[in-house]
Design a protein around this motif. Structure first.
Motif, PDB file in Angstrom:
ATOM      1  N   LYS A 285      13.508  41.525  34.841  1.00 23.02           N
ATOM      2  CA  LYS A 285      14.245  41.667  33.585  1.00 23.02           C
ATOM      3  C   LYS A 285      13.714  42.839  32.776  1.00 23.02           C
ATOM      4  O   LYS A 285      14.487  43.610  32.187  1.00 23.02           O
ATOM      5  CB  LYS A 285      14.140  40.371  32.779  1.00 23.02           C
ATOM      6  CG  LYS A 285      14.927  40.402  31.465  1.00 23.02           C
ATOM      7  CD  LYS A 285      14.820  39.072  30.739  1.00 23.02           C
ATOM      8  CE  LYS A 285      15.585  39.119  29.413  1.00 23.02           C
ATOM      9  NZ  LYS A 285      15.483  37.812  28.696  1.00 23.02           N
ATOM     10  N   ALA A 286      12.397  42.988  32.735  1.00 23.72           N
ATOM     11  CA  ALA A 286      11.798  44.089  31.972  1.00 23.72           C
ATOM     12  C   ALA A 286      12.219  45.436  32.534  1.00 23.72           C
ATOM     13  O   ALA A 286      12.557  46.368  31.783  1.00 23.72           O
ATOM     14  CB  ALA A 286      10.274  43.966  31.997  1.00 23.72           C
ATOM     15  N   VAL A 287      12.207  45.570  33.853  1.00 22.64           N
ATOM     16  CA  VAL A 287      12.598  46.824  34.488  1.00 22.64           C
ATOM     17  C   VAL A 287      14.052  47.148  34.158  1.00 22.64           C
ATOM     18  O   VAL A 287      14.393  48.303  33.840  1.00 22.64           O
ATOM     19  CB  VAL A 287      12.351  46.742  36.013  1.00 22.64           C
ATOM     20  CG1 VAL A 287      13.023  47.902  36.738  1.00 22.64           C
ATOM     21  CG2 VAL A 287      10.861  46.733  36.297  1.00 22.64           C
ATOM     22  N   ALA A 288      14.911  46.141  34.204  1.00 23.32           N
ATOM     23  CA  ALA A 288      16.313  46.364  33.859  1.00 23.32           C
ATOM     24  C   ALA A 288      16.471  46.752  32.394  1.00 23.32           C
ATOM     25  O   ALA A 288      17.272  47.642  32.054  1.00 23.32           O
ATOM     26  CB  ALA A 288      17.125  45.109  34.168  1.00 23.32           C
ATOM     27  N   THR A 289      15.713  46.124  31.515  1.00 18.87           N
ATOM     28  CA  THR A 289      15.772  46.453  30.088  1.00 18.87           C
ATOM     29  C   THR A 289      15.394  47.907  29.850  1.00 18.87           C
ATOM     30  O   THR A 289      15.952  48.568  28.958  1.00 18.87           O
ATOM     31  CB  THR A 289      14.844  45.522  29.292  1.00 18.87           C
ATOM     32  OG1 THR A 289      15.290  44.170  29.448  1.00 18.87           O
ATOM     33  CG2 THR A 289      14.828  45.883  27.810  1.00 18.87           C
ATOM     34  N   LEU A 290      14.472  48.414  30.646  1.00 20.66           N
ATOM     35  CA  LEU A 290      14.050  49.815  30.515  1.00 20.66           C
ATOM     36  C   LEU A 290      15.047  50.783  31.149  1.00 20.66           C
ATOM     37  O   LEU A 290      14.841  52.003  31.106  1.00 20.66           O
ATOM     38  CB  LEU A 290      12.674  49.998  31.157  1.00 20.66           C
ATOM     39  CG  LEU A 290      11.512  49.289  30.460  1.00 20.66           C
ATOM     40  CD1 LEU A 290      10.247  49.369  31.316  1.00 20.66           C
ATOM     41  CD2 LEU A 290      11.257  49.859  29.077  1.00 20.66           C
ATOM     42  N   GLY A 291      16.114  50.236  31.725  1.00 19.90           N
ATOM     43  CA  GLY A 291      17.139  51.086  32.318  1.00 19.90           C
ATOM     44  C   GLY A 291      16.827  51.523  33.733  1.00 19.90           C
ATOM     45  O   GLY A 291      17.380  52.513  34.225  1.00 19.90           O
ATOM     46  N   HIS A 292      15.988  50.765  34.417  1.00 25.82           N
ATOM     47  CA  HIS A 292      15.574  51.107  35.772  1.00 25.82           C
ATOM     48  C   HIS A 292      15.983  50.019  36.751  1.00 25.82           C
ATOM     49  O   HIS A 292      16.392  48.916  36.372  1.00 25.82           O
ATOM     50  CB  HIS A 292      14.055  51.278  35.832  1.00 25.82           C
ATOM     51  CG  HIS A 292      13.556  52.522  35.185  1.00 25.82           C
ATOM     52  ND1 HIS A 292      13.533  53.744  35.816  1.00 25.82           N
ATOM     53  CD2 HIS A 292      13.056  52.733  33.928  1.00 25.82           C
ATOM     54  CE1 HIS A 292      13.041  54.658  35.002  1.00 25.82           C
ATOM     55  NE2 HIS A 292      12.744  54.069  33.849  1.00 25.82           N
ATOM     56  N   GLN A 293      15.840  50.335  38.022  1.00 25.12           N
ATOM     57  CA  GLN A 293      15.935  49.371  39.100  1.00 25.12           C
ATOM     58  C   GLN A 293      14.541  49.104  39.645  1.00 25.12           C
ATOM     59  O   GLN A 293      13.625  49.906  39.456  1.00 25.12           O
ATOM     60  CB  GLN A 293      16.839  49.905  40.208  1.00 25.12           C
ATOM     61  CG  GLN A 293      18.251  50.220  39.756  1.00 25.12           C
ATOM     62  CD  GLN A 293      19.096  50.797  40.882  1.00 25.12           C
ATOM     63  OE1 GLN A 293      18.683  50.834  42.034  1.00 25.12           O
ATOM     64  NE2 GLN A 293      20.286  51.253  40.530  1.00 25.12           N
ATOM     65  N   MET A 294      14.381  47.978  40.333  1.00 26.18           N
ATOM     66  CA  MET A 294      13.070  47.655  40.885  1.00 26.18           C
ATOM     67  C   MET A 294      12.588  48.744  41.843  1.00 26.18           C
ATOM     68  O   MET A 294      11.382  48.989  41.948  1.00 26.18           O
ATOM     69  CB  MET A 294      13.114  46.296  41.586  1.00 26.18           C
ATOM     70  CG  MET A 294      13.231  45.120  40.629  1.00 26.18           C
ATOM     71  SD  MET A 294      11.747  44.877  39.607  1.00 26.18           S
ATOM     72  CE  MET A 294      10.610  44.204  40.818  1.00 26.18           C
ATOM     73  N   SER A 295      13.523  49.399  42.511  1.00 32.26           N
ATOM     74  CA  SER A 295      13.142  50.475  43.433  1.00 32.26           C
ATOM     75  C   SER A 295      12.550  51.677  42.717  1.00 32.26           C
ATOM     76  O   SER A 295      11.964  52.561  43.358  1.00 32.26           O
ATOM     77  CB  SER A 295      14.350  50.914  44.262  1.00 32.26           C
ATOM     78  OG  SER A 295      15.401  51.361  43.423  1.00 32.26           O
ATOM     79  N   ASP A 296      12.679  51.723  41.397  1.00 33.15           N
ATOM     80  CA  ASP A 296      12.073  52.815  40.627  1.00 33.15           C
ATOM     81  C   ASP A 296      10.581  52.622  40.426  1.00 33.15           C
ATOM     82  O   ASP A 296       9.896  53.544  39.960  1.00 33.15           O
ATOM     83  CB  ASP A 296      12.750  52.954  39.261  1.00 33.15           C
ATOM     84  CG  ASP A 296      14.186  53.432  39.365  1.00 33.15           C
ATOM     85  OD1 ASP A 296      14.504  54.153  40.334  1.00 33.15           O
ATOM     86  OD2 ASP A 296      14.994  53.091  38.483  1.00 33.15           O
ATOM     87  N   ILE A 297      10.056  51.437  40.750  1.00 29.00           N
ATOM     88  CA  ILE A 297       8.605  51.239  40.715  1.00 29.00           C
ATOM     89  C   ILE A 297       8.023  51.942  41.933  1.00 29.00           C
ATOM     90  O   ILE A 297       8.329  51.590  43.077  1.00 29.00           O
ATOM     91  CB  ILE A 297       8.221  49.748  40.722  1.00 29.00           C
ATOM     92  CG1 ILE A 297       8.878  49.009  39.549  1.00 29.00           C
ATOM     93  CG2 ILE A 297       6.702  49.591  40.652  1.00 29.00           C
ATOM     94  CD1 ILE A 297       8.609  47.511  39.543  1.00 29.00           C
ATOM     95  N   ARG A 298       7.208  52.943  41.703  1.00 24.11           N
ATOM     96  CA  ARG A 298       6.698  53.771  42.804  1.00 24.11           C
ATOM     97  C   ARG A 298       5.356  53.296  43.342  1.00 24.11           C
ATOM     98  O   ARG A 298       4.995  53.630  44.478  1.00 24.11           O
ATOM     99  CB  ARG A 298       6.544  55.222  42.330  1.00 24.11           C
ATOM    100  CG  ARG A 298       7.772  55.805  41.677  1.00 24.11           C
ATOM    101  CD  ARG A 298       8.971  55.814  42.590  1.00 24.11           C
ATOM    102  NE  ARG A 298      10.097  56.532  41.988  1.00 24.11           N
ATOM    103  CZ  ARG A 298      11.358  56.389  42.365  1.00 24.11           C
ATOM    104  NH1 ARG A 298      11.673  55.556  43.349  1.00 24.11           N
ATOM    105  NH2 ARG A 298      12.317  57.080  41.752  1.00 24.11           N
TER     106      ARG A 298
END
Length: 247
Positions: free
Chosen positions: A45-58
């Motif tokens: 949920k936090a990643v989505a709130t930041l406007g990202h997808q989980m795949s954006d976690i590097r």
């Protein structure tokens, strides 16, 4: 709970009295510490709130490998092929996150500090008793600037665990301290800058000495592994931690 921009591009995910940190830049996100197993939906949920997808976690970078900081690591690595990094001295603990050195018997703390049950209870409900370890962890070296979003600089802060590190973010005037300095000790429920109790600290003298490295960053924002961020500077935080000592 997500608190955005605790420092510029540094976001706090706080769940079950454990903190995870998301570092954001144009290359994506770095997750610092992996909380507990049931933190996963809160992370999504936090990643989505930041406007990202989980795949954006590097990358996932661990300050240390206690069970309450590797809880999501195994699942994230499997599902996202996410690289996980820790100090080499933490690799064995990452694989066996309950086999950690500590100076004091754990069971004495609920009796001496009954309010601690209010701190550790949510951790248990979030899966603290059922964390699976993780192997195949990459290494970094003290002094490295990591080539991951946020470009954190690795600082040695051993004592809580033997390979514990802090992450300095000089361009963001912040230092992520992990459990080298916290503002909530789950084992006592005491708040304010302090060392974690001997129930979870391997070497108290070494942990106290490591406060110097945190102070030397001169960072305004001190971002702990437990408790609320401290925005009155690393020097004041470490002075308070020394006064409060280790229980």
């Amino acid at each position: 709970m997500l608190i955005t921009d605790v420092a510029e591009g540094v976001h706090l995910l706080q769940h079950a009295n454990v903190n995870c940190w998301l570092l954001e830049d144009d290359d994506g996100l770095t997750l610092v510490d992996a909380g507990l197993p049931r933190t996963r939906p809160h992370l999504e949920k936090a990643v989505a709130t930041l406007g990202h997808q989980m795949s954006d976690i590097r990358a996932l970078v661990l300050t240390h490998a206690h069970f309450d900081h590797v809880g999501m690591a195994r699942g994230l690595k499997k599902d996202l092929q996410l690289p996980v990094y820790a100090h080499p001295e933490e690799h064995e603990l990452a694989a066996h996150p309950y086999k950690y050195a500590h100076e004091s018997p754990i069971l004495k703390y609920p009796l001496r500090y009954p309010k601690s049950l209010g701190a550790v209870g949510p951790m248990a409900l979030a899966g603290a008793l059922f964390v699976k370890g993780i192997e195949d962890v990459g290494s970094f070296t003290v002094g490295d600037t990591l080539k991951v979003p946020g470009r954190p600089q690795v600082i040695a802060t051993p004592g809580h665990t033997f390979g514990h590190v802090a992450l300095h973010l000089p361009e963001r005037d912040a230092v992520i301290t992990g459990d080298a300095l916290v503002t909530l000790d789950p084992y006592t429920a005491l708040v304010g800058p302090r060392l974690v109790a001997g129930a979870a600290t391997a070497d108290g003298n070494q942990a106290a000495a490591s406060l110097d490295a945190i102070a030397e960053t001169g960072a305004q924002h001190v971002l702990p592994g437990h408790g609320n961020p401290w925005d009155r500077g690393a020097a004041r935080a470490t002075e308070a931690a020394r006064r409060n000592g280790m229980k």
